[in-house]
Design a protein around this motif. Structure first.
Motif, PDB file in Angstrom:
ATOM      1  N   PHE A 125      11.756  -6.145   8.194  1.00 33.25           N
ATOM      2  CA  PHE A 125      10.766  -5.651   7.243  1.00 33.25           C
ATOM      3  C   PHE A 125      10.459  -6.738   6.207  1.00 33.25           C
ATOM      4  O   PHE A 125      11.378  -7.405   5.709  1.00 33.25           O
ATOM      5  CB  PHE A 125      11.319  -4.412   6.543  1.00 33.25           C
ATOM      6  N   PRO A 126       9.184  -6.949   5.855  1.00 26.30           N
ATOM      7  CA  PRO A 126       8.825  -8.005   4.885  1.00 26.30           C
ATOM      8  C   PRO A 126       9.111  -7.583   3.443  1.00 26.30           C
ATOM      9  O   PRO A 126       8.202  -7.385   2.635  1.00 26.30           O
ATOM     10  CB  PRO A 126       7.328  -8.195   5.136  1.00 26.30           C
ATOM     11  N   TRP A 127      10.391  -7.448   3.111  1.00 24.86           N
ATOM     12  CA  TRP A 127      10.787  -6.944   1.798  1.00 24.86           C
ATOM     13  C   TRP A 127      10.233  -7.789   0.650  1.00 24.86           C
ATOM     14  O   TRP A 127       9.950  -7.264  -0.429  1.00 24.86           O
ATOM     15  CB  TRP A 127      12.310  -6.913   1.693  1.00 24.86           C
ATOM     16  N   ASP A 128      10.106  -9.081   0.869  1.00 21.01           N
ATOM     17  CA  ASP A 128       9.693  -9.955  -0.228  1.00 21.01           C
ATOM     18  C   ASP A 128       8.199  -9.891  -0.523  1.00 21.01           C
ATOM     19  O   ASP A 128       7.739 -10.443  -1.531  1.00 21.01           O
ATOM     20  CB  ASP A 128      10.093 -11.402   0.067  1.00 21.01           C
ATOM     21  N   SER A 129       7.423  -9.215   0.327  1.00 16.62           N
ATOM     22  CA  SER A 129       5.979  -9.164   0.106  1.00 16.62           C
ATOM     23  C   SER A 129       5.447  -7.749  -0.130  1.00 16.62           C
ATOM     24  O   SER A 129       4.338  -7.584  -0.636  1.00 16.62           O
ATOM     25  CB  SER A 129       5.241  -9.781   1.300  1.00 16.62           C
ATOM     26  N   ILE A 130       6.215  -6.730   0.225  1.00 19.19           N
ATOM     27  CA  ILE A 130       5.762  -5.348   0.045  1.00 19.19           C
ATOM     28  C   ILE A 130       6.179  -4.856  -1.343  1.00 19.19           C
ATOM     29  O   ILE A 130       7.370  -4.849  -1.667  1.00 19.19           O
ATOM     30  CB  ILE A 130       6.363  -4.419   1.116  1.00 19.19           C
ATOM     31  N   LEU A 156      -3.652   7.975   2.379  1.00 18.56           N
ATOM     32  CA  LEU A 156      -4.947   7.331   2.585  1.00 18.56           C
ATOM     33  C   LEU A 156      -4.755   5.855   2.907  1.00 18.56           C
ATOM     34  O   LEU A 156      -4.050   5.131   2.191  1.00 18.56           O
ATOM     35  CB  LEU A 156      -5.820   7.480   1.339  1.00 18.56           C
ATOM     36  N   GLU A 157      -5.392   5.389   3.964  1.00 17.65           N
ATOM     37  CA  GLU A 157      -5.212   4.004   4.398  1.00 17.65           C
ATOM     38  C   GLU A 157      -5.681   3.007   3.345  1.00 17.65           C
ATOM     39  O   GLU A 157      -5.088   1.939   3.180  1.00 17.65           O
ATOM     40  CB  GLU A 157      -5.955   3.770   5.718  1.00 17.65           C
ATOM     41  N   GLU A 158      -6.741   3.358   2.606  1.00 14.03           N
ATOM     42  CA  GLU A 158      -7.256   2.408   1.617  1.00 14.03           C
ATOM     43  C   GLU A 158      -6.300   2.217   0.441  1.00 14.03           C
ATOM     44  O   GLU A 158      -6.440   1.256  -0.326  1.00 14.03           O
ATOM     45  CB  GLU A 158      -8.629   2.855   1.096  1.00 14.03           C
ATOM     46  N   LYS A 159      -5.325   3.112   0.296  1.00 14.16           N
ATOM     47  CA  LYS A 159      -4.339   2.973  -0.779  1.00 14.16           C
ATOM     48  C   LYS A 159      -3.059   2.278  -0.319  1.00 14.16           C
ATOM     49  O   LYS A 159      -2.198   1.970  -1.134  1.00 14.16           O
ATOM     50  CB  LYS A 159      -3.971   4.347  -1.348  1.00 14.16           C
ATOM     51  N   LEU A 204      -0.922   6.392  -6.322  1.00 15.99           N
ATOM     52  CA  LEU A 204      -1.946   5.517  -6.903  1.00 15.99           C
ATOM     53  C   LEU A 204      -2.142   4.236  -6.097  1.00 15.99           C
ATOM     54  O   LEU A 204      -3.052   3.455  -6.380  1.00 15.99           O
ATOM     55  CB  LEU A 204      -1.569   5.152  -8.344  1.00 15.99           C
ATOM     56  N   GLY A 205      -1.265   4.014  -5.112  1.00 14.30           N
ATOM     57  CA  GLY A 205      -1.388   2.820  -4.291  1.00 14.30           C
ATOM     58  C   GLY A 205      -0.712   1.601  -4.877  1.00 14.30           C
ATOM     59  O   GLY A 205      -1.030   0.465  -4.499  1.00 14.30           O
ATOM     60  N   LEU A 206       0.256   1.813  -5.793  1.00  9.51           N
ATOM     61  CA  LEU A 206       0.904   0.682  -6.459  1.00  9.51           C
ATOM     62  C   LEU A 206       2.067   0.105  -5.660  1.00  9.51           C
ATOM     63  O   LEU A 206       2.599  -0.939  -6.022  1.00  9.51           O
ATOM     64  CB  LEU A 206       1.398   1.109  -7.845  1.00  9.51           C
ATOM     65  N   GLY A 207       2.479   0.778  -4.593  1.00 10.39           N
ATOM     66  CA  GLY A 207       3.579   0.275  -3.786  1.00 10.39           C
ATOM     67  C   GLY A 207       4.183   1.395  -2.965  1.00 10.39           C
ATOM     68  O   GLY A 207       3.687   2.525  -2.961  1.00 10.39           O
ATOM     69  N   ILE A 208       5.261   1.077  -2.245  1.00 12.75           N
ATOM     70  CA  ILE A 208       6.005   2.111  -1.541  1.00 12.75           C
ATOM     71  C   ILE A 208       7.187   2.514  -2.420  1.00 12.75           C
ATOM     72  O   ILE A 208       7.628   1.757  -3.286  1.00 12.75           O
ATOM     73  CB  ILE A 208       6.498   1.642  -0.155  1.00 12.75           C
ATOM     74  N   GLY A 209       7.678   3.732  -2.219  1.00 14.98           N
ATOM     75  CA  GLY A 209       8.777   4.226  -3.036  1.00 14.98           C
ATOM     76  C   GLY A 209       9.923   4.722  -2.187  1.00 14.98           C
ATOM     77  O   GLY A 209       9.799   4.878  -0.967  1.00 14.98           O
ATOM     78  N   LEU A 210      11.041   4.983  -2.839  1.00 17.52           N
ATOM     79  CA  LEU A 210      12.220   5.527  -2.169  1.00 17.52           C
ATOM     80  C   LEU A 210      12.656   6.766  -2.935  1.00 17.52           C
ATOM     81  O   LEU A 210      13.039   6.679  -4.105  1.00 17.52           O
ATOM     82  CB  LEU A 210      13.348   4.498  -2.148  1.00 17.52           C
ATOM     83  N   VAL A 211      12.587   7.935  -2.278  1.00 19.57           N
ATOM     84  CA  VAL A 211      12.914   9.199  -2.947  1.00 19.57           C
ATOM     85  C   VAL A 211      13.587  10.155  -1.967  1.00 19.57           C
ATOM     86  O   VAL A 211      13.416  10.040  -0.750  1.00 19.57           O
ATOM     87  CB  VAL A 211      11.655   9.891  -3.517  1.00 19.57           C
ATOM     88  N   PRO A 212      14.339  11.139  -2.473  1.00 15.78           N
ATOM     89  CA  PRO A 212      14.813  12.224  -1.614  1.00 15.78           C
ATOM     90  C   PRO A 212      13.620  13.012  -1.072  1.00 15.78           C
ATOM     91  O   PRO A 212      12.646  13.248  -1.790  1.00 15.78           O
ATOM     92  CB  PRO A 212      15.661  13.081  -2.569  1.00 15.78           C
ATOM     93  N   SER A 213      13.693  13.421   0.184  1.00 19.84           N
ATOM     94  CA  SER A 213      12.556  14.110   0.802  1.00 19.84           C
ATOM     95  C   SER A 213      12.212  15.402   0.077  1.00 19.84           C
ATOM     96  O   SER A 213      11.048  15.813   0.035  1.00 19.84           O
ATOM     97  CB  SER A 213      12.849  14.398   2.273  1.00 19.84           C
ATOM     98  N   MET A 214      13.206  16.067  -0.529  1.00 20.05           N
ATOM     99  CA  MET A 214      12.952  17.310  -1.251  1.00 20.05           C
ATOM    100  C   MET A 214      11.947  17.106  -2.382  1.00 20.05           C
ATOM    101  O   MET A 214      11.182  18.013  -2.720  1.00 20.05           O
ATOM    102  CB  MET A 214      14.265  17.870  -1.810  1.00 20.05           C
ATOM    103  N   PRO A 253      -0.794  -3.952   0.992  1.00 10.96           N
ATOM    104  CA  PRO A 253      -1.020  -4.940   2.053  1.00 10.96           C
ATOM    105  C   PRO A 253       0.225  -5.109   2.921  1.00 10.96           C
ATOM    106  O   PRO A 253       1.338  -5.221   2.424  1.00 10.96           O
ATOM    107  CB  PRO A 253      -1.323  -6.225   1.265  1.00 10.96           C
ATOM    108  N   GLY A 254       0.026  -5.119   4.224  1.00 14.85           N
ATOM    109  CA  GLY A 254       1.134  -5.311   5.157  1.00 14.85           C
ATOM    110  C   GLY A 254       1.656  -4.018   5.746  1.00 14.85           C
ATOM    111  O   GLY A 254       2.127  -3.989   6.881  1.00 14.85           O
ATOM    112  N   ILE A 255       1.581  -2.916   5.003  1.00 15.39           N
ATOM    113  CA  ILE A 255       2.107  -1.646   5.495  1.00 15.39           C
ATOM    114  C   ILE A 255       1.229  -1.080   6.606  1.00 15.39           C
ATOM    115  O   ILE A 255       1.722  -0.558   7.606  1.00 15.39           O
ATOM    116  CB  ILE A 255       2.231  -0.627   4.347  1.00 15.39           C
ATOM    117  N   GLN A 256      -0.089  -1.193   6.445  1.00 14.44           N
ATOM    118  CA  GLN A 256      -0.994  -0.625   7.445  1.00 14.44           C
ATOM    119  C   GLN A 256      -0.762  -1.265   8.810  1.00 14.44           C
ATOM    120  O   GLN A 256      -0.740  -0.584   9.835  1.00 14.44           O
ATOM    121  CB  GLN A 256      -2.446  -0.816   7.013  1.00 14.44           C
TER     122      GLN A 256
END
Length: 308
Positions: free
Chosen positions: A197-202, A173-176, A245-255, A179-182
């Motif tokens: 990539f703006p690592w220091d702000s995302i 969902l775009e509203e979640k 929940l829209g708290l940030g981006i994550g890094l996970v295995p695709s499985m 900021p900056g990712i959209q």
């Protein structure tokens, strides 16, 4: 000395923590202390050096590890053989797996084995993938399904199962979206130059430990990146929930995402091509591989599909 005492010694030798080892052994720390004292008196040598803050294994203790492992293994093999009825196996098979592995891998692994070995009781413990190898080393599991580490682990063998790509995820969902990712998604829908990539702000959500954390920490360090980490959690499934929940981006295995009930609410960001797919393997103690039940399970899993 008896087998239980040797097992307690091995757990303490691995953890170097009386409280933790006692908990794994289902006894009190004082009972564990008495067991170790009896072993030391029986062997005529000190196995551990204790202080108020730490426990250190002695050289005699290190030498005794292989002896204790050998005795325990031989007794367990004999018990398993005596437990056979005709050609049927009897006993327990303890497996450690993540919730994702229970969904994605265990059905195919356990189906044929349970059908052919109805006398074996399968016991599955779930937890964070980063705990899998420790579960094997400490005797809590015969087999752990893990992301195979990049370097060998002493006394552990790995049996390959599959691979899974590693990827960044964000809410669908775009509203979640943080900021900056959209804006980035609108400009570069298929490929990103992560060097810009703006690592220091995302805001980022990462595992607190384990192979995935080691890989991304090395990626950041090699490039002089200072990411904005807002949460460090135990378990990849928790990362998916917090991203949703829209708290940030994550890094996970695709499985993990593919087998998550939140899969429809999550999107993968363009691939980080510098990181290859991660190997998924079964971790087993070298000495435990000879146990009839464990051997039967490994043989079943590693058979070519047409021979199962």
């Amino acid at each position: 000395m008896d087998i239980h005492e040797l097992q307690c010694f091995l757990i303490l030798a691995e953890t170097l923590n009386f409280s933790r080892a006692a908990g794994i052994s289902n006894i009190t720390p004082s009972a564990l202390s008495r067991i170790i004292k009896r072993l030391e008196e029986s062997l005529g040598t000190e196995l551990f050096v204790r202080s108020k803050r730490s426990v250190r294994i002695t050289e005699s203790g290190r030498r005794f590890i292989d002896v204790a492992h050998g005795i325990v293994q031989q007794v367990e093999e004999v018990r398993a053989e005596f437990g056979r009825i005709g050609t049927e196996l009897h006993g327990d098979l303890k497996i450690f797996a993540t919730v994702t592995a229970c969904h994605a891998l265990l059905p195919k692994l356990l189906g044929p084995f349970r059908e052919q070995n109805p006398g074996v009781e399968v016991i599955v413990h779930t937890g964070d993938a980063a705990m899998g190898i420790d579960a094997v080393l400490q005797g809590q599991a015969d087999v752990s399904i893990v992301l195979q580490p990049e370097t060998p682990v002493k006394r552990v063998r790995f049996h390959p199962l599959s691979h899974t790509p590693l990827g960044f995820i964000a809410p669908r969902l775009e509203e979640k979206l943080p900021p900056g990712i959209q804006e980035l998604l609108g400009l570069h829908s298929n490929a990103w130059d992560y060097r810009e990539f703006p690592w220091d702000s995302i805001p980022m959500i990462l595992p607190e430990k384990g192979l995935v954390r080691e890989i991304i920490d090395r990626y950041f360090s090699q490039r002089g990146i200072q990411p904005r980490i807002v949460s460090q959690v135990s378990g990849n499934e928790a990362i998916v929930a917090l991203v949703n929940l829209g708290l940030g981006i994550g890094l996970v295995p695709s499985m993990v995402v593919q087998n998550s009930p939140l899969a429809h609410s999550i999107r993968f960001l363009p691939a980080l091509t510098e990181i290859p797919p991660l190997p998924i393997s079964m971790a087993v103690l070298e000495t435990r591989q000879k146990h009839p039940v464990v051997r039967a399970f490994l043989d079943q899993v590693t058979q070519p599909p047409g021979q199962q």
